[in-house]
Motif scaffolding. Sequence first.
Motif, PDB file in Angstrom:
ATOM      1  N   UNK A   1       0.837  -1.080   0.282  1.00 38.22           N
ATOM      2  CA  UNK A   1       0.170   0.038   0.235  1.00 38.22           C
ATOM      3  C   UNK A   1       0.935   1.320   0.282  1.00 38.22           C
ATOM      4  N   UNK A   2       1.750   1.546   0.796  1.00 41.61           N
ATOM      5  CA  UNK A   2       2.900   2.662   0.924  1.00 41.61           C
ATOM      6  C   UNK A   2       3.747   3.064  -0.707  1.00 41.61           C
ATOM      7  N   UNK A   3       4.008   1.396  -1.162  1.00 40.15           N
ATOM      8  CA  UNK A   3       4.575   1.373  -2.669  1.00 40.15           C
ATOM      9  C   UNK A   3       4.055   2.519  -3.524  1.00 40.15           C
ATOM     10  N   UNK A   4       2.576   1.448  -3.358  1.00 46.29           N
ATOM     11  CA  UNK A   4       1.277   2.073  -4.728  1.00 46.29           C
ATOM     12  C   UNK A   4       1.075   3.716  -4.459  1.00 46.29           C
ATOM     13  N   UNK A   5       1.004   3.998  -3.227  1.00 43.30           N
ATOM     14  CA  UNK A   5       0.527   5.631  -2.950  1.00 43.30           C
ATOM     15  C   UNK A   5       1.233   6.388  -3.776  1.00 43.30           C
ATOM     16  N   UNK A   6       2.807   5.954  -2.940  1.00 41.19           N
ATOM     17  CA  UNK A   6       4.317   6.829  -3.698  1.00 41.19           C
ATOM     18  C   UNK A   6       4.428   6.809  -4.830  1.00 41.19           C
ATOM     19  N   UNK A   7       3.824   5.558  -5.713  1.00 43.89           N
ATOM     20  CA  UNK A   7       3.881   5.739  -7.584  1.00 43.89           C
ATOM     21  C   UNK A   7       2.649   6.307  -8.129  1.00 43.89           C
ATOM     22  N   UNK A   8       1.973   6.462  -7.300  1.00 42.77           N
ATOM     23  CA  UNK A   8       0.015   6.961  -7.725  1.00 42.77           C
ATOM     24  C   UNK A   8       0.580   8.553  -7.415  1.00 42.77           C
ATOM     25  N   UNK A   9       0.840   8.766  -6.580  1.00 41.65           N
ATOM     26  CA  UNK A   9       1.240  10.052  -6.258  1.00 41.65           C
ATOM     27  C   UNK A   9       1.992  10.472  -7.450  1.00 41.65           C
ATOM     28  N   UNK A  10       3.006   9.916  -7.449  1.00 40.86           N
ATOM     29  CA  UNK A  10       4.540  10.633  -8.192  1.00 40.86           C
ATOM     30  C   UNK A  10       3.809  10.736  -9.720  1.00 40.86           C
ATOM     31  N   UNK A  11       2.770   9.562  -9.832  1.00 40.84           N
ATOM     32  CA  UNK A  11       2.501   9.483 -11.455  1.00 40.84           C
ATOM     33  C   UNK A  11       1.281  10.825 -11.734  1.00 40.84           C
ATOM     34  N   UNK A  12       0.535  11.175 -10.706  1.00 43.22           N
ATOM     35  CA  UNK A  12       0.369  12.525 -10.668  1.00 43.22           C
ATOM     36  C   UNK A  12       0.159  13.771 -10.711  1.00 43.22           C
ATOM     37  N   UNK A  13       1.579  13.609  -9.945  1.00 40.29           N
ATOM     38  CA  UNK A  13       2.706  15.111  -9.763  1.00 40.29           C
ATOM     39  C   UNK A  13       3.012  15.140 -11.714  1.00 40.29           C
ATOM     40  N   UNK A  14       2.978  13.796 -12.142  1.00 40.11           N
ATOM     41  CA  UNK A  14       4.066  13.940 -14.026  1.00 40.11           C
ATOM     42  C   UNK A  14       4.958  13.648 -13.771  1.00 40.11           C
ATOM     43  N   UNK A  15       5.827  12.538 -12.579  1.00 45.67           N
ATOM     44  CA  UNK A  15       6.803  12.096 -12.740  1.00 45.67           C
ATOM     45  C   UNK A  15       7.173  11.001 -13.887  1.00 45.67           C
ATOM     46  N   UNK A  16       8.129  10.355 -13.950  1.00 45.85           N
ATOM     47  CA  UNK A  16       8.290   9.114 -14.792  1.00 45.85           C
ATOM     48  C   UNK A  16       8.060   7.931 -13.398  1.00 45.85           C
ATOM     49  N   UNK A  17       7.538   6.856 -13.186  1.00 46.41           N
ATOM     50  CA  UNK A  17       8.096   6.148 -12.135  1.00 46.41           C
ATOM     51  C   UNK A  17       7.551   4.557 -13.084  1.00 46.41           C
TER      52      UNK A  17
END
Length: 678
Positions: A395-411
């Motif tokens: 859950x923590x890793x997926x949340x980090x990935x989800x939010x980073x993608x919303x920020x426009x980062x390559x994840x």
Amino acid sequence: MSADPLFQPYKLKHLELKNRLMLSSHEPAYAEDGMPKERYRAYHAERARGGVALTMTAGSASVSRDSPPAFNNILAWKDEVVGWMKALTDECHDHGCAVMIQLTHLGRRTRWDRGDWLPSVSAGPDREVAHRAFPKVAEDWDIARLIRDYADAAERMQAAGLDGIELEAYGHLMDQFWTPLVNRMEPPWGGDLGNRMRFALEVLGAIRARVGSDFIVGIRYSADECEAGGVSAEEGREITRRLHDSGLVDFLNVIRGRIDTDAALTDVIPVQGMRSAPHLDFAGQVRAATGLPTFHAAKIQDVATARHAVASGLLDMVGMTRAHIADPHIVAKIRRGEEDRIRPCVGANYCLDRIYMGGSALCLHNPSTGRELELPHAVARSDAPRRVVVIGAGPGGLEAARVASLRGHEVIVHEAAPGAGGQVRLTAQTARRAEMMSLIDWRLAECDRGGVQFHYNSYAEAATVLAHEPDVVIVATGGMAAEEGLRAGNELCVTAWDILSGDAQPGSSVLIWDDAGDFAALQAAEKIAATGASVEIVTRDRNIASEVMSMSLTPSLRELQRRDVRFTPTWRLEAVRRDGNALIASLGSDFGDMSCERRVTQVVTNLGTRPLDDLYFELKPGSANLGEVDYEALVALAPQTVLRNPEGRYKLFRIGDAVSSRNTHAAILDALRLVRVL
């Protein structure tokens, strides 16, 4: 006009509600000094902004000084509440959302040692199990002032500009008068139903005399207590008829059951693994019998059920309260054709359980709820896209990935297992907790929309990570079950995780040493007991399963008690030794030099987790921040600017159980507030 039943306007007296979705009255326990200040207002305003037609504040606001807060309730008996409620109401009105408040006197459902240390009061002398307070039996002068207090509080809410009020009559003073299980009074306040209802009807009459006939007044009440000797379904129908015939009530909010014990409360407000919408048809029967506007909420957590409730004529307004705690923008997402993007309520009940344990409502997997002022629900895009590598798809890793993608980062995400989920996959091994996988599935879908790259069956090493030339590395590798904790005999034990995963088979007589107090021990006990084995759970705590809160504990205890699982608090497991084909478990005590032994075939330990942090420490020397986190910046939602190694090529962070043994909410919160400012 939309053809969706949920988007048909509904006229309640003079008030036009723009759709059929509401937040039923509930107390998130955000009040400060008994007032709904900025945090409280921001919580309701967010849901108003999200499109809900009606938000019911408080669960419940106290009308009298001798009804002290049991759940950090709003103090509606204070004049200063008017200004705070007006500010909340005005902001919600700006978004086209109506506002009401639930008013009550808690009666015996509180404690005498809170507030001003006044005796609690009820229609009988028996204590409420959940709060353990023995009340005084109301005298005539109590009743007179209580009726006046209700009317005063209603007048304050009218002055604050609210659209209406709701009175609570399930588990609180009003129905403590009308239930034979509590009322021990003589006529005119006790005895037959007419006498038992007298208090409620006089309160309603006093309120009407004060606020007039136009102000909306409803009642949330139990029309069937589902307990022998209490208000039966038949008597509930008569109560409903008398409320209708009084002409004093504009709407009914229907409840079925009682709330004076943890188990009874959980049947009224079902949690994870329990049946969805169990009382919906019953509420529809009440509506059909009276024709009065009917509201209802009880584990209606999905839009399809809500739509059915309206389309089938069961309800006029549908309460999706915990669902809106998980996602305040349900209505907006439906309107945009994004129903599949609604963050699901997984029934974990982290919201209500925290309230009943003296905390404030938080959502297990939406950390912004209750933190609207400092941690907004919307995530802004970054003006400096980066490459972010996340290790671990729990859950923590997926949340980090989800939010980073919303920020426009390559994840890019690496996960050692064949699929995402981490410890949640283990949790979901118990069928009753399978709903937990929804918080994983939702994040996977959101990550897919954001273009996140996943590598499964990838046990990432430093070279794997560095090959991506990352700007940021987030280690979310979680932890593994701790195996060391005894003076001797650790190697003779298996862990709760071993049982749940199937790596170890249950013994025939089993001692479970629970030093973590979380769900793992309970789930292991359930799996073992299902084989017919005898099971004893031992904990050094004074209470069992100390990290599993009251309502969530109920389904587990029901199952374990049915299977005769024994609980032994205040003892600790010190050592295990072999004796032939058996094991001898040596127990000690924190309270003295007492000791005893158990002869069993298996010892199972639940000692929390230890971080899987090898990769983090391998990457640490090459990082720019050497893994350091600026806690002041983290809490303030400011970027992490620590620079300890100018030669470092990436910033390195770890989150969740990769740091220390905590829970799902902590892991997701770690990720959200770190990544939303990357």
